[in-house]
Enzyme design. Structure first.
Site, PDB file in Angstrom:
ATOM      1  N   LYS A 217      24.350  33.986   7.983  1.00  0.00           N
ATOM      2  CA  LYS A 217      23.133  33.519   7.292  1.00  0.00           C
ATOM      3  C   LYS A 217      23.226  32.010   7.115  1.00  0.00           C
ATOM      4  O   LYS A 217      24.092  31.516   6.401  1.00  0.00           O
ATOM      5  CB  LYS A 217      22.981  34.210   5.934  1.00  0.00           C
ATOM      6  CG  LYS A 217      21.674  33.847   5.233  1.00  0.00           C
ATOM      7  CD  LYS A 217      21.518  34.612   3.932  1.00  0.00           C
ATOM      8  CE  LYS A 217      20.116  34.525   3.354  1.00  0.00           C
ATOM      9  NZ  LYS A 217      19.659  33.191   3.061  1.00  0.00           N
TER      10      LYS A 217
ATOM     11  N   PHE B 169      17.230  33.431  16.106  1.00  0.00           N
ATOM     12  CA  PHE B 169      17.684  34.812  15.894  1.00  0.00           C
ATOM     13  C   PHE B 169      16.668  35.873  16.300  1.00  0.00           C
ATOM     14  O   PHE B 169      16.966  37.060  16.248  1.00  0.00           O
ATOM     15  CB  PHE B 169      18.156  35.034  14.454  1.00  0.00           C
ATOM     16  CG  PHE B 169      17.167  34.609  13.400  1.00  0.00           C
ATOM     17  CD1 PHE B 169      16.111  35.421  13.067  1.00  0.00           C
ATOM     18  CD2 PHE B 169      17.325  33.396  12.745  1.00  0.00           C
ATOM     19  CE1 PHE B 169      15.210  35.033  12.099  1.00  0.00           C
ATOM     20  CE2 PHE B 169      16.430  33.000  11.761  1.00  0.00           C
ATOM     21  CZ  PHE B 169      15.360  33.818  11.434  1.00  0.00           C
TER      22      PHE B 169
ATOM     23  N   LYS C 118      20.239  41.163   3.202  1.00  0.00           N
ATOM     24  CA  LYS C 118      21.077  39.954   3.096  1.00  0.00           C
ATOM     25  C   LYS C 118      22.204  40.193   2.101  1.00  0.00           C
ATOM     26  O   LYS C 118      22.076  40.997   1.176  1.00  0.00           O
ATOM     27  CB  LYS C 118      20.237  38.763   2.654  1.00  0.00           C
ATOM     28  CG  LYS C 118      19.571  38.934   1.307  1.00  0.00           C
ATOM     29  CD  LYS C 118      18.733  37.723   0.972  1.00  0.00           C
ATOM     30  CE  LYS C 118      17.731  38.072  -0.101  1.00  0.00           C
ATOM     31  NZ  LYS C 118      16.870  36.988  -0.501  1.00  0.00           N
TER      32      LYS C 118
END
Ligand code: AMP
Length: 568
Positions: A248, A338, A419
């Site tokens: 991330k 991504f 996440k």
């Protein structure tokens, strides 16, 4: 439709606070609108001229609008200014003078729309004078109620307290008499977030057909897919089966839209065009094996002195429009790619994550500007944990875990993307920061008096409502206090904005429009009878201003409830 009739609807909408009633009124407007101008009606009701991603800025300041009213009605500027101070609103001021000159007007919505577009599009030498002339002529051609709205739209003050979502509800209402089709329309809106185009299509084709035929388009930003939260890698495996783990990055979420020989544009997650921030993208074609593409990326600055990735603040210096060449010298740019949403005329959003990644690998060549984000496919929770540790130790924000068979779906629904920002050992703490809307502020005492702010009130989204969750008065540096004061002064509101739901004991000295989003950290979320969200933050502190988000992208009450479940 006559503009004067639309104005009567706007007047009713302005006086209504019930969401259901607003939906009903809007559906009535749509029923009565002609198919050839229903899109224009929609934009005007939202106080704009174009879809959100294609904003046409008027560049008309309040001072200029005072000049417009003065010219239109032959009243001295000082007098208009005084009246404005007394009434507190430019629309009411224009209406006041127009009433003295009462007349009827037959102009259609389209005619008024065209004249407003002409004013907005006018640029360059002499444009200020032409804008003033165009608007004052328009005012004198319209009835007094219409004057109220025509004065508010160019200065960005036509706020009727509803957004795109209510427009979709109203379309469902028009067809079925309830909101049962809204969620389907929302899906269409995720793909083409243009309510004007959607109202037009629904009027022509009905809801089912509209949803069926809608396709993403290069040059029109899609609403982005977002990450949810889960407690632990174990829970991820249980819910998501097989996943891909990606690092991330902490930059700016950007969608790149590229058409060979025609354009390359970028949009933020709230659909603002930011192409001017990244002049380096003129060379993007060198790294692409296609003629057209839409890429989902995280844009990160590169500190040119240290040659390392810049932090969020430094990346955001690229938003400055002045001294841009100086900024570019200090801060380079890299795009961590991504996802891929469209390639050469084919939509990929209904393909699986893995299929999209494979397509991505075939599309992006090695180079500096675009970097493919690494990924690891796994069914093992221990691998997620160890990758998480590795990314944190390398200074990244954590990981994003993606279900390998998931389609590209906007928003945070389902367990498609999750996440993880805190290692499991620290999961007693709040697992994530929270993005809040600043709703108002109160004066400070002592040293704070110099800053003009003692504390501010922050809220969460709950449907169209914004509900309070905390007051923030500590944990800000002196500079942050000063900056906040400067920003909030600009968005002060005379009255409590319609969307706000605030307990009477928490009413601040000044209200502000829901335009500033701040990222807050806190120790804990607790239940609270005082805050209308039903929860409060313990020891809240400001992390940063989220200029890349707007109110509708703030954290929701539902997400807070999920976050509580993640607290030990
Ligand atoms: P958050 O803003 O905390 O909800 O986290 C989601 C954001 O992380 C996305 O909107 C992206 O801006 C960012 N991000 C960073 N790396 C990735 C990645 N590999 N995949 C998806 N999003 C990413």
């Amino acid at each position: 439709m006559k503009f004067s009739d639309l104005s009567k609807y706007v007047d009713r909408l302005e006086k209504t606070s019930s969401r259901l009633k607003i939906t009903e009124i809007l559906s009535d407007v749509f029923k009565k609108s002609d198919i050839n101008e229903i899109d224009r009606v929609t934009y005007l009701l939202l106080g704009r001229l174009k879809p959100r991603y294609d904003e046409l800025v008027f560049n008309v300041a309040e001072k200029m609008m005072i000049q417009v009213i003065s010219d239109a009605y032959g009243v001295d500027k000082e007098k208009v200014h005084k009246k404005y101070k007394q009434l507190g609103d430019l629309g009411d001021t224009a209406e006041h003078y127009a009433q003295k000159d009462a007349k009827k007007s037959d102009m259609s919505v389209s005619e008024v729309y065209e004249r407003l577009v002409k004013v907005a599009e006018d640029e360059g030498e002499g444009s200020v004078e032409r804008k003033v002339k165009g608007l004052s002529k328009l005012m004198t051609d319209l009835d007094s109620l219409s004057n109220r709205f025509v004065a508010r739209i160019p200065v960005g003050k036509l706020r009727l307290g509803f957004s795109d979502k209510t427009i979709l509800d109203a379309l469902s209402w028009m067809e079925t008499g309830d909101k049962s089709r809204s969620s389907q329309l929302e899906k269409a809106f995720f793909i083409v977030p243009d309510v004007g185009q959607i109202t037009k299509s629904v009027k022509r084709n009905g809801i089912s057909k509209t949803v069926e035929i809608i396709e993403p388009v290069v040059g029109v930003p899609l609403l982005p897919m977002l990450a949810a939260r889960l407690k632990s890698p174990a829970e991820m495996m249980e819910k998501m089966k097989e996943v891909s783990v990606e690092p991330k990055y902490d930059g700016l979420r950007i969608q790149i839209h590229y058409k060979k020989g025609k354009f390359v544009k970028t949009y933020t997650r709230n659909l603002n065009e930011t192409s001017w921030m990244f002049p380096e993208l003129v060379d993007i074609g060198k790294q692409l094996v296609c003629d057209e593409v839409v890429l989902d990326v995280e844009a990160i600055g590169v500190d040119e002195k240290t040659k390392t990735l810049a932090n969020f603040q430094q990346t955001m210096t690229r938003r400055r429009k002045h001294d841009i060449s100086e900024t570019l010298k200090n801060t380079g740019i890299r795009f961590y790619v991504f996802d891929i949403l469209i390639k050469d005329g084919i939509s990929l959003i209904n393909k699986t994550y893995l299929e999209r990644r494979q397509e991505l690998a075939k599309t992006v060549k090695k180079g500096d500007l675009l970097q493919l984000v690494n990924y690891t496919i796994t069914k093992d929770e221990n691998i997620i944990s160890s990758l998480m540790k590795k990314e944190l130790s390398e200074g990244l924000e954590g990981v994003i875990v993606k279900r390998v068979d998931s389609k590209y779906v906007a928003g945070r629904t389902g367990w498609r993307w999750v996440k993880m920002k805190e290692p499991e050992e620290q999961a007693g703490k709040l697992a994530d920061t929270i993005d809040c809307v600043v709703m108002g502020y109160s004066r400070g005492r002592g040293k704070r008096a110099d800053f003009g702010i003692g504390h501010f009130l922050a809220g969460l989204l709950d449907g169209e409502k914004i509900k309070t969750i905390t007051k923030v008065g500590t944990g800000l540096t002196d500079d942050q206090f000063r900056e906040l004061n400067k920003r909030l002064k600009k968005i002060k509101s005379k009255e409590k904005p319609k969307r706000y739901d605030v307990h009477k004991d928490l009413v601040p000295d000044f209200w502000v429009e829901p335009e500033l989003v701040v990222e807050l950290a806190a120790d804990e979320i607790t239940k609270s009878p005082n805050h209308t969200a039903g929860y409060a933050l313990r020891f809240p502190r400001l992390v940063k201003f989220r200029d890349d988000k707007e109110a509708d992208q703030a954290t929701t009450v539902t997400e807070i409830i999920q976050l509580i479940k993640l607290q030990k």
